[in-house]
Write an enzyme that holds these catalytic residues in place. Structure first.
Site, PDB file in Angstrom:
ATOM      1  N   ASP A  12     -20.255  89.955 -62.836  1.00 46.34           N
ATOM      2  CA  ASP A  12     -19.599  88.936 -62.012  1.00 46.34           C
ATOM      3  C   ASP A  12     -19.359  87.630 -62.759  1.00 46.34           C
ATOM      4  OD1 ASP A  12     -19.694  90.769 -59.922  1.00 46.34           O
ATOM      5  OD2 ASP A  12     -21.642  90.047 -59.238  1.00 46.34           O
ATOM      6  N   LYS A  15     -14.848  88.257 -65.127  1.00 46.48           N
ATOM      7  CA  LYS A  15     -14.075  89.110 -66.060  1.00 46.48           C
ATOM      8  C   LYS A  15     -12.691  89.407 -65.495  1.00 46.48           C
ATOM      9  CE  LYS A  15     -17.292  92.241 -65.841  1.00 46.48           C
ATOM     10  NZ  LYS A  15     -18.304  91.547 -65.016  1.00 46.48           N
ATOM     11  N   GLY A  39     -16.631  94.926 -58.983  1.00 42.76           N
ATOM     12  CA  GLY A  39     -15.683  94.230 -58.117  1.00 42.76           C
ATOM     13  C   GLY A  39     -15.113  93.085 -58.927  1.00 42.76           C
ATOM     14  N   HIS A  40     -13.856  93.204 -59.330  1.00 41.06           N
ATOM     15  CA  HIS A  40     -13.228  92.200 -60.194  1.00 41.06           C
ATOM     16  C   HIS A  40     -12.144  91.473 -59.401  1.00 41.06           C
ATOM     17  CE1 HIS A  40     -14.473  94.702 -63.968  1.00 41.06           C
ATOM     18  NE2 HIS A  40     -15.495  94.286 -63.261  1.00 41.06           N
ATOM     19  N   GLN A 223     -19.578  95.224 -65.164  1.00 38.07           N
ATOM     20  CA  GLN A 223     -20.988  94.799 -65.217  1.00 38.07           C
ATOM     21  C   GLN A 223     -21.213  93.822 -66.384  1.00 38.07           C
ATOM     22  OE1 GLN A 223     -20.675  98.639 -64.775  1.00 38.07           O
ATOM     23  NE2 GLN A 223     -20.249  97.891 -62.735  1.00 38.07           N
TER      24      GLN A 223
HETATM   25  P1  GDP Z   1     -16.164  89.909 -62.310  1.00 38.68           P
HETATM   26  O1  GDP Z   1     -16.907  91.019 -61.662  1.00 38.68           O
HETATM   27  O2  GDP Z   1     -16.750  89.534 -63.625  1.00 38.68           O
HETATM   28  O3  GDP Z   1     -14.683  90.149 -62.381  1.00 38.68           O
HETATM   29  O4  GDP Z   1     -16.364  88.639 -61.357  1.00 38.68           O
HETATM   30  P2  GDP Z   1     -16.193  88.619 -59.753  1.00 38.68           P
HETATM   31  O5  GDP Z   1     -14.747  88.702 -59.414  1.00 38.68           O
HETATM   32  O6  GDP Z   1     -17.093  89.611 -59.126  1.00 38.68           O
HETATM   33  O7  GDP Z   1     -16.815  87.214 -59.415  1.00 38.68           O
HETATM   34  C1  GDP Z   1     -16.274  86.043 -59.916  1.00 38.68           C
HETATM   35  C2  GDP Z   1     -15.874  85.138 -58.735  1.00 38.68           C
HETATM   36  O8  GDP Z   1     -15.624  83.838 -59.205  1.00 38.68           O
HETATM   37  C3  GDP Z   1     -14.582  85.572 -58.059  1.00 38.68           C
HETATM   38  O9  GDP Z   1     -14.669  85.251 -56.690  1.00 38.68           O
HETATM   39  C4  GDP Z   1     -13.514  84.724 -58.730  1.00 38.68           C
HETATM   40  O10 GDP Z   1     -12.386  84.487 -57.898  1.00 38.68           O
HETATM   41  C5  GDP Z   1     -14.264  83.459 -58.973  1.00 38.68           C
HETATM   42  N1  GDP Z   1     -13.876  82.702 -60.172  1.00 38.68           N
HETATM   43  C6  GDP Z   1     -13.483  83.170 -61.394  1.00 38.68           C
HETATM   44  N2  GDP Z   1     -13.332  82.149 -62.260  1.00 38.68           N
HETATM   45  C7  GDP Z   1     -13.621  81.021 -61.574  1.00 38.68           C
HETATM   46  C8  GDP Z   1     -13.680  79.634 -61.938  1.00 38.68           C
HETATM   47  O11 GDP Z   1     -13.455  79.241 -63.067  1.00 38.68           O
HETATM   48  N3  GDP Z   1     -14.054  78.764 -60.947  1.00 38.68           N
HETATM   49  C9  GDP Z   1     -14.349  79.159 -59.685  1.00 38.68           C
HETATM   50  N4  GDP Z   1     -14.703  78.243 -58.806  1.00 38.68           N
HETATM   51  N5  GDP Z   1     -14.300  80.455 -59.316  1.00 38.68           N
HETATM   52  C10 GDP Z   1     -13.964  81.367 -60.253  1.00 38.68           C
HETATM   53  P1  IMO Z   2     -18.950  93.712 -62.022  1.00 39.40           P
HETATM   54  O1  IMO Z   2     -18.095  94.618 -62.873  1.00 39.40           O
HETATM   55  C1  IMO Z   2     -22.910  92.601 -60.608  1.00 39.40           C
HETATM   56  C2  IMO Z   2     -25.827  95.834 -60.180  1.00 39.40           C
HETATM   57  C3  IMO Z   2     -26.306  96.192 -58.795  1.00 39.40           C
HETATM   58  C4  IMO Z   2     -27.731  96.639 -59.109  1.00 39.40           C
HETATM   59  C5  IMO Z   2     -27.570  97.347 -60.443  1.00 39.40           C
HETATM   60  C6  IMO Z   2     -27.448  98.859 -60.330  1.00 39.40           C
HETATM   61  O2  IMO Z   2     -18.272  93.256 -60.789  1.00 39.40           O
HETATM   62  O3  IMO Z   2     -19.520  92.605 -62.844  1.00 39.40           O
HETATM   63  P2  IMO Z   2     -25.490 100.477 -59.551  1.00 39.40           P
HETATM   64  O4  IMO Z   2     -24.782 100.587 -58.238  1.00 39.40           O
HETATM   65  O5  IMO Z   2     -24.593 100.183 -60.700  1.00 39.40           O
HETATM   66  O6  IMO Z   2     -26.390 101.642 -59.823  1.00 39.40           O
HETATM   67  O7  IMO Z   2     -26.474  99.201 -59.359  1.00 39.40           O
HETATM   68  O8  IMO Z   2     -26.387  96.832 -61.025  1.00 39.40           O
HETATM   69  N1  IMO Z   2     -24.354  95.860 -60.373  1.00 39.40           N
HETATM   70  C7  IMO Z   2     -23.604  94.772 -60.495  1.00 39.40           C
HETATM   71  N2  IMO Z   2     -23.917  93.465 -60.394  1.00 39.40           N
HETATM   72  N3  IMO Z   2     -21.650  92.960 -60.923  1.00 39.40           N
HETATM   73  C8  IMO Z   2     -21.325  94.265 -61.055  1.00 39.40           C
HETATM   74  O9  IMO Z   2     -20.122  94.663 -61.507  1.00 39.40           O
HETATM   75  C9  IMO Z   2     -22.316  95.253 -60.797  1.00 39.40           C
HETATM   76  N4  IMO Z   2     -22.326  96.604 -60.810  1.00 39.40           N
HETATM   77  C10 IMO Z   2     -23.602  96.969 -60.560  1.00 39.40           C
HETATM   78  O10 IMO Z   2     -26.289  95.089 -57.932  1.00 39.40           O
HETATM   79  O11 IMO Z   2     -28.536  95.512 -59.335  1.00 39.40           O
HETATM   80 MG    MG Z   3     -17.816  91.487 -59.853  1.00 36.80          MG
END
Ligand code: GDP
Ligand code: IMO
Ligand code: MG
Length: 423
Positions: A12, A15, A39-40, A223
């Site tokens: 999270d 990415k 979840g991206h 991840q």
């Molecule tokens: P990922 O799994 O690495 O793609 O990250 P996620 O999408 O799960 O979580 C990142 C969250 O931060 C999302 O809700 C994005 O919309 C948000 N986000 C990404 N970059 C920024 C930033 O620079 N500032 C803020 N405030 N939110 C951001």
């Molecule tokens: P992105 O790509 C954050 C965490 C779960 C749990 C552990 C194992 O959005 O960064 P799993 O279901 O993979 O067996 O769970 O890994 N986890 C993540 N945490 N971002 C993710 O993906 C994750 N994918 C799995 O919360 O701790």
């Molecule tokens: Mg994510």
């Protein structure tokens, strides 16, 4: 020039947003590991998209997206994602999306096994419950079903029969759960095969041919390093290699062709799920940053745990993946803080740890040693140039560069596509 984005914390990191930006300059984007545990998030204009299996570059209609062999695919979830994107106006043709024939398939019994195993564990991992661990276990245990098998009724029949033969015993005798009906799953999955057939191909050959033709490839990690099966905070990890090694094994592209490696981090730290987290905030500060940063899981909606930036961990991540550049995401979330901290080592039982300790008892109980920085207390969201960033923000970022031994190239200052500083 090819490049890879690797998460350098616990996932999270942002990415999805970074991939969306970087994909403008490449021809092909490929996911190399993980499944719909990811979840991206990508925000373009007033529209928000959350991708679980499909690469975050899909919004660029003229580009190609690939789901590599290292990914585990829940076909039901994938079809929902494809249908959802079609409804939002994306063509989703086989020219735009390619799926590896060798990618393993998440079966209904994987999802249930994931949840049953968790329910029995005293030390819960806090998985996403998507069947990721059991699917990778079957892959390594040579029991897995691959995407190509969904196109061959005889192979699927034999594999499913073998699997249910063993698994029904376990479900009933060990977990006191139900028997799975063969025909139900068989017909359901043959149907998925029919619907996904046009996308399935040898993606390793496709990628290598494209690279030979001077097309550029972006490798999208899911991840992060501390969820990596080998280098993460085991057993509180996922079941794949989220570090750079996952690229080669998960796409069939050789190391020398990976190109530049970008480590993505938040300007602070978050973790969702169980496991050690040395720099985790107290309850009050946790709530403050969770609210400012909207730190709720994009897959499960769970509240993310928040903490200060941990340079002990990220330095290790940068080393393992050979990072050439850093992308510091969500800097704006720190905008209002008076003071900001970076952990530079840990202390435990009188001993100082400068490097990531692999003994989880040490990591769980270690007290971080912090350097404290004055905040900048002004909004960075409108800033698009390094030189225009507040002095204190630059000092913070420059200190991170020194501690991590990697240059900061991207600074994200908001969730939208244009809210980025490229140095
Ligand atoms: P990922 O799994 O690495 O793609 O990250 P996620 O999408 O799960 O979580 C990142 C969250 O931060 C999302 O809700 C994005 O919309 C948000 N986000 C990404 N970059 C920024 C930033 O620079 N500032 C803020 N405030 N939110 C951001
Ligand atoms: P992105 O790509 C954050 C965490 C779960 C749990 C552990 C194992 O959005 O960064 P799993 O279901 O993979 O067996 O769970 O890994 N986890 C993540 N945490 N971002 C993710 O993906 C994750 N994918 C799995 O919360 O701790
Ligand atoms: Mg994510």
């Amino acid at each position: 020039m090819n490049l890879a984005v690797v998460g350098a914390q616990w996932g999270d990191e942002g990415k999805g947003k970074l991939i969306d930006i970087l994909s403008e300059k490449v021809d092909i984007t490929v996911r190399y590991q993980g499944g719909n545990n990811a979840g991206h998030t990508v925000i373009v204009g007033d529209k928000e998209y959350i991708f679980h299996l499909i690469p975050s570059a899909i919004l660029r209609k003229e580009k190609v997206c690939v789901i590599g062999n290292g990914v585990v695919i829940d076909p039901k979830a994938l079809l929902e994602e494809i249908d959802g994107l079609k409804k939002r106006g994306l063509p989703m043709t086989e020219k735009q999306l390619k799926i590896s024939a060798n990618a393993h398939v998440v079966m209904p019994y994987h999802r249930v096994m994931d949840q049953l195993r968790e329910s029995k564990r005293a030390n819960k991992i806090g998985t996403t419950g998507r069947g990721i661990g059991p699917c990778y276990s079957d892959k390594v245990g040579r029991m897995g079903v691959r995407m190509i098998d969904l196109l061959n009724p005889r192979v699927l029949q034999a594999k499913l029969a073998d699997n249910l033969n063993e698994k029904n015993d376990i479900f009933v005798k060990v977990y006191n759960f139900k028997n799975y009906d063969f025909s139900e799953i068989y017909n359901e999955y043959l149907n998925y095969g029919r619907r996904l057939k046009s996308y399935i191909c040898d993606t390793a050959l496709y990628l290598n041919d494209a690279i030979d033709q001077k097309k550029s490839v972006l490798f999208e990690g899911a991840q992060g390093t501390f969820l990596d099966i080998d280098f993460g905070t085991y057993p509180f990890v996922t079941s794949s290699n989220a570090t750079i090694g996952g690229v080669c094994a998960g796409t069939g592209v050789a190391p020398a062709k990976i190109g530049k490696i970008v480590a993505a981090v938040k300007a602070y730290t978050t973790r969702v799920g169980e496991g050690p987290f040395p720099t985790e905030f107290d309850t009050k500060m946790n709530e403050c940053i969770r609210t400012k940063g909207h730190e709720f899981g994009s897959t499960t909606g769970r509240a993310r745990r928040c903490g200060w930036f941990d340079s002990v961990l990220v330095r290790y991540a940068a080393t393992i993946s050979g990072a050439n550049e850093l992308a510091i995401m969500k800097l704006d979330v720190l905008d209002e803080l008076k003071e900001i901290k970076i952990a530079t080592s840990y202390k435990y039982k009188g001993k100082t740890y400068k490097d990531y300790p692999h003994d989880m008892e040490v990591l769980a109980n270690a007290k971080p040693v912090y350097e404290t920085f004055p905040g900048w207390q002004t909004s960075t969201r409108e800033i698009r140039q390094w030189s225009k960033l507040p002095v204190n923000a630059r000092r913070y970022l420059e200190r991170l560069e020194v501690l991590l031994k990697v240059k900061v190239k991207y600074i994200s200052v908001g969730s939208k596509r244009d809210e980025i500083v490229v140095r």
